[in-house]
Design an enzyme around this catalytic site. Structure first.
Site, mmCIF file in Angstrom:
data_model
loop_
_atom_site.group_PDB
_atom_site.id
_atom_site.type_symbol
_atom_site.label_atom_id
_atom_site.label_comp_id
_atom_site.label_asym_id
_atom_site.label_seq_id
_atom_site.Cartn_x
_atom_site.Cartn_y
_atom_site.Cartn_z
ATOM 1 N N ASP A 109 -6.066 -15.961 -38.172
ATOM 2 C CA ASP A 109 -6.715 -14.675 -37.897
ATOM 3 C C ASP A 109 -8.216 -14.859 -37.657
ATOM 4 O O ASP A 109 -8.898 -15.501 -38.449
ATOM 5 C CB ASP A 109 -6.537 -13.729 -39.092
ATOM 6 C CG ASP A 109 -5.084 -13.322 -39.283
ATOM 7 O OD1 ASP A 109 -4.241 -13.731 -38.465
ATOM 8 O OD2 ASP A 109 -4.806 -12.600 -40.256
ATOM 9 N N HIS B 32 0.190 -3.664 -34.145
ATOM 10 C CA HIS B 32 1.102 -3.838 -35.280
ATOM 11 C C HIS B 32 0.484 -3.563 -36.650
ATOM 12 O O HIS B 32 1.136 -3.802 -37.661
ATOM 13 C CB HIS B 32 1.729 -5.239 -35.230
ATOM 14 C CG HIS B 32 0.726 -6.345 -35.209
ATOM 15 N ND1 HIS B 32 0.297 -6.936 -34.048
ATOM 16 C CD2 HIS B 32 0.044 -6.958 -36.199
ATOM 17 C CE1 HIS B 32 -0.591 -7.869 -34.328
ATOM 18 N NE2 HIS B 32 -0.767 -7.904 -35.632
ATOM 19 N N ASP C 53 2.603 -12.003 -34.802
ATOM 20 C CA ASP C 53 2.374 -11.221 -36.021
ATOM 21 C C ASP C 53 3.205 -9.958 -36.202
ATOM 22 O O ASP C 53 3.270 -9.442 -37.319
ATOM 23 C CB ASP C 53 0.881 -10.888 -36.153
ATOM 24 C CG ASP C 53 0.471 -10.616 -37.595
ATOM 25 O OD1 ASP C 53 1.155 -11.133 -38.509
ATOM 26 O OD2 ASP C 53 -0.498 -9.886 -37.825
ATOM 27 N N ASP D 278 -6.727 -8.791 -34.679
ATOM 28 C CA ASP D 278 -6.115 -7.472 -34.858
ATOM 29 C C ASP D 278 -7.072 -6.386 -34.381
ATOM 30 O O ASP D 278 -8.184 -6.285 -34.889
ATOM 31 C CB ASP D 278 -5.812 -7.230 -36.343
ATOM 32 C CG ASP D 278 -4.689 -8.109 -36.846
ATOM 33 O OD1 ASP D 278 -3.633 -8.129 -36.201
ATOM 34 O OD2 ASP D 278 -4.870 -8.777 -37.894
ATOM 35 N N HIS E 8 -5.983 -15.068 -33.774
ATOM 36 C CA HIS E 8 -5.264 -13.793 -33.823
ATOM 37 C C HIS E 8 -6.245 -12.674 -34.160
ATOM 38 O O HIS E 8 -6.796 -12.634 -35.247
ATOM 39 C CB HIS E 8 -4.144 -13.870 -34.853
ATOM 40 C CG HIS E 8 -3.374 -12.607 -34.973
ATOM 41 N ND1 HIS E 8 -2.535 -12.151 -33.983
ATOM 42 C CD2 HIS E 8 -3.328 -11.666 -35.944
ATOM 43 C CE1 HIS E 8 -2.001 -11.007 -34.345
ATOM 44 N NE2 HIS E 8 -2.466 -10.676 -35.535
HETATM 45 ZN ZN ZN Z 1 -2.003 -9.077 -36.752
#
Ligand code: ZN
Length: 1059
Positions: free
Chosen positions: A370, A513, A233, A121, A119
């Site tokens: 993550d 997000h 997420d 971000d 994941h």
């Molecule tokens: Zn995230």
């Protein structure tokens, strides 16, 4: 510091707080008083055209609907049913003990797909770039290397923003290897959006745009179209997303962050997999297969089965000696010949238990976390150890299991195959669900409802950027089409396309997000501000708009010359110096303005402008004077800015067009009308009020009355303050954990109140210590005049652990029911749940919220996403800003202390309901009226004022209308997006037909127009090829007809040829 200034500057562009009115009679001798009616309102010359036309009865049928079968699972009903008691479930704390019989898989073996994922971000603790350099590039580099070592390995990827950046930096050989891995099914691109967007605060324009951007990138560079959605997420899920994925031809999707009590209930009833259907869908055309993950998180300890202590032992990144370990204190052990039997049995037990929560014998086991797999050693640790387990399991026929690495679509395909269906169909026996998954709690009473409001300044900026992007896309496509037709495209700045393209990507990035949610670190927020919004995109989009408008308003296109050094038009931010620029004495006696209406409907609006003289009048293109109201420009509650005046021009603006206006110096006050102002230094014993033709509002909105209403509707507005708890868990960027009910806001001093009355608008401004409110009534026929314009300039920088709320209280008997929108796309009914804590009853409000009874409906329209609730019958409450000094233990490691002065803008619309009944009102679906839709559009797509730069010889200018007639008002042109620059004449036309409720049209008024679905010509439209939402698949055949059939609520994309 520089950023601060830029933010402030831009803030002024959006806020338009300023303007109020000053008595200017000293400057205007001999001006006749504008006529007043008997009731005290100002009278304007009657409008010759009808503002409202009849609605055809069949267009009203959709909202009455309810022909289809009702879904098995309706989320409102599920909420009513659940006790939300949070009982201890043992090893699966939020669940229950799972048992099984060992022979359950004897006839049909368990098929396990372990899906490795990472994941990433695009900005959170670190900036996008820092994540890329520190981790993401290494993840992707190792991926190419390690996946080629064994064809049984699999991996999924979802964030195209990162992937495209990496792609730009890798060799042709590596690119070829990636294409091979995608081609042979080892690497799957899931969802394929630019980011994994927030689903609470994001607007559907931006959600679609980032999906198109990602899909187009994938098609062009890798030649692949995503089939399955992956959203592990986002903090709660909107039902808008399954609709968008379905219309993009995806057939399955995964979600994860759902309230733990709902997960437990669905697990117990084997409803974690369902067909997700839109609440408004009369049949099953919007159904998409959805898999909900059952446990606490998407990390390894919470994905192999119910017991995190055991699952953690199968996260081989946590082998002893590494940097992370298992908090359950039992470390993983490398798989050897000696321990494989025991280890495999232990893991299989978890797989079997997890499988019991689902209806099929196919099991999805995500394997990641993550920013995982950033080192080759981690690839080896996970892939080699798991392969040893798989090899062992698969070699034991008595275990009846087949385990392997898989992509997400491998899992879905196996499930569809076992169910005997093709992808996209409903597997027999699986339930249908409608509704959404807000609001999210991950444990106890920790509701993630704070982020609906966190950092409202950026939420507001996001929408400003969005409106500019849409405007720029539309104008660029139109200007280019016209230039091509005139053979002038070689002189047109085609390079503007790259500005558009980078703005798309920046707006897309901000939908992440942790971006629009306000949940990133302060430095990352600044990075978003500089990168996405201010320095680049907003400025660039204005340039694109200016260049396109320049071409389109030129009377003689042959005179068109593009000179980047001297823009023909200036952006509105420069309007402050209008008629002041250069040498004031040399100022010519007139100046021109171009006003852009981004709406696809003609509108009669007040166009705001700052001028440096009260002696001014406004003429239309053909010399006809236009009504305008002159006001002062206030620097504080009681001080005006010398020599700056606000001019509000009443102008009819063509649909999706540009209108040319002329400003003249003039001492004739017949058309430029001035107004009176009264100041109250305290909360005034005699309540001041303002009136306009349609409504009368009394300060502080104690009552509101609109034309034709016998009944006075009381609407009071008060401010409240929430504190946070003294216990260890406190409110932060994600969580709202108030210390009980809100307390009334008690400023040190009573407010200064300023009342302004004028012919075109009247307003009441109230100055409190932490918030300035402005309530304005327009005396204008049509949409503008039917709602109250409310804005709040909020500054809570001297607060500690406080949240400021604005509450509207009315005598509407709404009981426990209220309505909030999802992504500006649809309405979701809500019910206040007494059994849940206060903070659980807040919901996202991207564009509107309303309460109603059988008589009236009160809608709060908003120009920025904020958190909203109705905590008591007749109430609507919105959180305006939050200042929190501590982290809320969700990984951010910071509070929210970077508050800014923020202007929140609203429209308050009171409507009379003519044919409401309780049965209709009890349905889990609701629609705004057409008037409400239009009010929202007026608020969110403001007219843009572009003053023409001073120049020696001004060419002839002509207003521009792109549509031969105005579109039916239930149609919205979401975008007209040029595809590729240099280049193709192709564009994506994205249309949305809105669903609306006819029961709100007042008997005193006539309905709004919705004629037919026959879309008028947009600049010599060529052929229309219907496609899937993101243009990946053609649907049906191209046609030259401009007659488009579109069902209410549907969004449709067409590939078109322009010019
Ligand atoms: Zn995230």
């Amino acid at each position: 510091e520089q950023l601060e200034q830029l933010l402030e500057e831009n803030h002024e562009i959006i806020s338009h707080i300023k303007d109020s009115v000053l008595e200017l009679t000293a400057h205007a001798d001999g001006q006749p008083a504008p006529p007043r009616r008997d009731n005290g309102s100002w009278a304007l010359p009657p409008e010759s055209r009808p503002s409202f036309l009849a609605v055809s009865p069949q267009d009203c049928q959709f909202a009455l609907g309810a022909k289809g079968e009702s879904p098995d699972l309706q989320m409102l009903a599920v909420y009513s049913l659940l006790p939300f008691d949070n009982q201890d479930g043992g090893v699966w704390k939020q669940g229950f003990d799972i048992t099984y019989e060992p022979n359950e898989w004897d006839t049909e073996p368990l098929q396990v797909f372990v899906v490795p994922h990472s994941h990433n971000d695009p900005g959170w603790i670190k900036t996008f770039d820092k994540y890329y350099y520190d981790q993401t590039q290494h993840i992707l580099n190792s991926m190419v290397l390690k996946m080629q070592e064994d064809p049984r390995r699999r991996f999924i990827w979802s964030e195209i923003s990162f992937f495209s950046k990496w792609w730009d930096n890798i060799s042709a050989q590596k690119r070829a290897a990636v294409r091979r891995l995608v081609g042979n099914g080892q690497l799957e691109m899931v969802t394929g959006g630019w980011v994994m967007p927030d689903e609470a605060n994001s607007h559907y324009f931006a959600m679609i745009d980032q999906l198109i951007e990602g899909h187009q990138w994938l098609e062009k560079n890798i030649g692949v179209t995503p089939r399955s959605g992956w959203a592990v997420d986002p903090f709660g899920y909107s039902s808008t997303m399954p609709y968008l994925l379905k219309r993009s031809n995806l057939t399955g999707m995964v979600i994860q962050r759902v309230h733990y009590a709902i997960k437990k209930h669905f697990a117990a009833t084997q409803n974690l997999e369902f067909m997700w259907r839109q609440t408004w869908d009369p049949d099953s055309s919007t159904d998409i297969f959805c898999h909900m993950m059952p446990f606490y998180s998407y990390d390894v300890p919470h994905t192999c089965g119910p017991d995190p202590k055991i699952c953690c032992q199968f996260d081989f990144k946590r082998l002893p000696g590494g940097r992370i370990n298992c908090p359950w204190k039992v470390p993983p052990r490398a798989i050897t010949e000696a321990n494989v039997a025991e280890r495999a049995q232990l893991l299989l037990d978890q797989y079997r238990k997890k499988s019991k929560l689902y209806r099929s014998k196919v099991l999805l086991v995500p394997l990641g976390d993550d920013f995982r797999y950033d080192k080759p050693q981690e690839w080896d640790a996970q892939f080699l150890n798991y392969q040893r387990i798989f090899d062992f399991l698969n070699a034991q026929p008595q275990l009846h299991v087949q385990a392997q690495f898989g992509t997400l679509s491998d899992y879905f395909d196996a499930l569809y195959k076992k169910a005997g269906i093709v992808p996209g169909m409903r597997p027999p026996g699986f339930p249908v669900l409608s509704g959404d998954f807000f609001s999210y709690a991950d444990r106890e009473d920790h509701y993630w409802t704070g982020y609906y409001t966190s950092r409202p300044f950026y939420k507001s900026l996001d929408r400003v950027l969005e409106a500019h992007l849409r405007g720029a896309e539309l104008l660029f496509s139109l200007a280019l089409a016209h230039a091509r037709r005139a053979g002038a495209d070689s002189r047109y700045p085609l390079s503007d396309y790259s500005l558009l393209s980078s703005a798309r990507r920046n707006l897309g990035l901000f939908q992440h997000h942790d971006a629009i949610t306000g949940t990133a670190k302060e430095a990352v927020v600044v990075d978003y501000g500089v990168r996405c919004v201010l320095l680049h995109s907003l400025t660039n989009l204005k340039r694109v708009i200016i260049n396109a408008a320049h071409y389109l308003v030129l009377g003689d296109k042959d005179t068109y010359r593009y000179d980047p050094a001297t823009p023909f038009l200036s952006a509105v931010s420069c309007a402050a110096c209008l008629m002041k620029c250069g040498h004031p004495r040399a100022t010519p006696s007139h100046r021109f303005l171009v006003v852009f209406n981004p709406l696809e409907q003609e509108r009669l609006s007040l166009v705001p402008l700052l001028v440096n003289s009260p002696h001014v009048r406004v003429l239309s293109e053909d010399g006809q004077p236009l009504p305008a109201q002159l006001s002062a420009h206030w620097s504080s509650a009681t001080d005006t800015v010398p020599d700056v005046y606000q001019l509000s021009i009443l102008a009819r603006l063509p649909a999706l067009g540009l209108r040319v206006l002329q400003l003249q110096k003039s001492f004739d006050g017949h058309t430029t009308l001035q107004s009176s102002v009264r100041l109250y230094l305290v909360g005034a014993s005699a309540l001041p009020h303002v009136r306009a033709a349609h409504c009368r509002a009394t300060f502080t909105l104690q009552s509101l009355r609109c034309a034709g209403e016998e009944r006075e509707q009381r609407v009071s507005t008060e401010f409240f303050i929430y504190g946070t708890r003294t216990s260890k868990d406190k409110s932060g960027a994600y969580l709202f954990l108030p210390d009980g009910e809100a307390k009334p806001y008690t400023p040190k001093d009573p407010p200064i109140v300023r009342v302004t009355e004028g012919p075109l608008f009247s307003e009441v401004s109230s100055y409190y210590q932490h918030v300035q409110t402005m309530v304005r009534l327009y005396n204008v026929p049509g949409v503008e005049g039917l709602s109250l314009d409310v804005s709040c300039l909020v500054d809570i920088r001297d607060h500690v652990n406080k949240e400021l709320a604005m509450r509207f209280s009315t005598n509407i008997e709404s009981d426990d029911t209220f309505f909030t929108d999802l992504n500006g796309f649809q309405i979701q009914p809500r019910r206040y749940q007494q059994k849940l804590p206060l903070q659980a009853n807040f919901y996202p409000m991207p564009t509107m919220a309303y309460i109603q009874d059988t008589q009236s409906r009160l809608t709060l329209h908003t120009a920025q996403a904020l958190g909203v609730s109705s905590l008591g019958s007749g109430q609507l409450e919105v959180i305006l800003d939050r200042r929190l000094m501590q982290d809320d233990n969700r990984g951010l490691g910071q509070g929210l202390k970077d508050n800014k002065r923020t202007c929140n803008r609203f429209r308050l619309l009171l409507e009379r309901r003519s044919s409401a009944n309780k049965v209709q009102d009890g349905r889990p679906v609701s629609f705004p009226s057409l008037l409400s839709h239009l009010t929202s559009m007026h608020l969110n797509a403001e007219a843009l004022v572009l003053p023409v730069a001073q120049q020696p010889a001004l060419p002839a200018l002509r207003s521009f209308a792109s549509l031969s007639t105005t579109l039916p008002c239930d149609f919205h042109i979401l975008n007209l997006r040029t595809l590729q620059a240099e280049v193709s004449r192709e564009a994506a036309l994205i249309l949305h037909r809105k669903g609306f409720d006819c029961s709100l049209e007042d008997r005193g008024r006539r309905g709004l127009q919705t004629l037919s679905t026959n879309i008028p010509e947009l600049v010599a439209l060529g052929s229309l090829q219907p496609t899937s939402l993101t243009l990946m698949y053609p649907l049906g055949t191209a046609s030259n007809s401009t007659n488009i059939q579109l069902h209410p609520m549907e969004i449709a994309t067409f590939r078109i040829r322009l010019g």
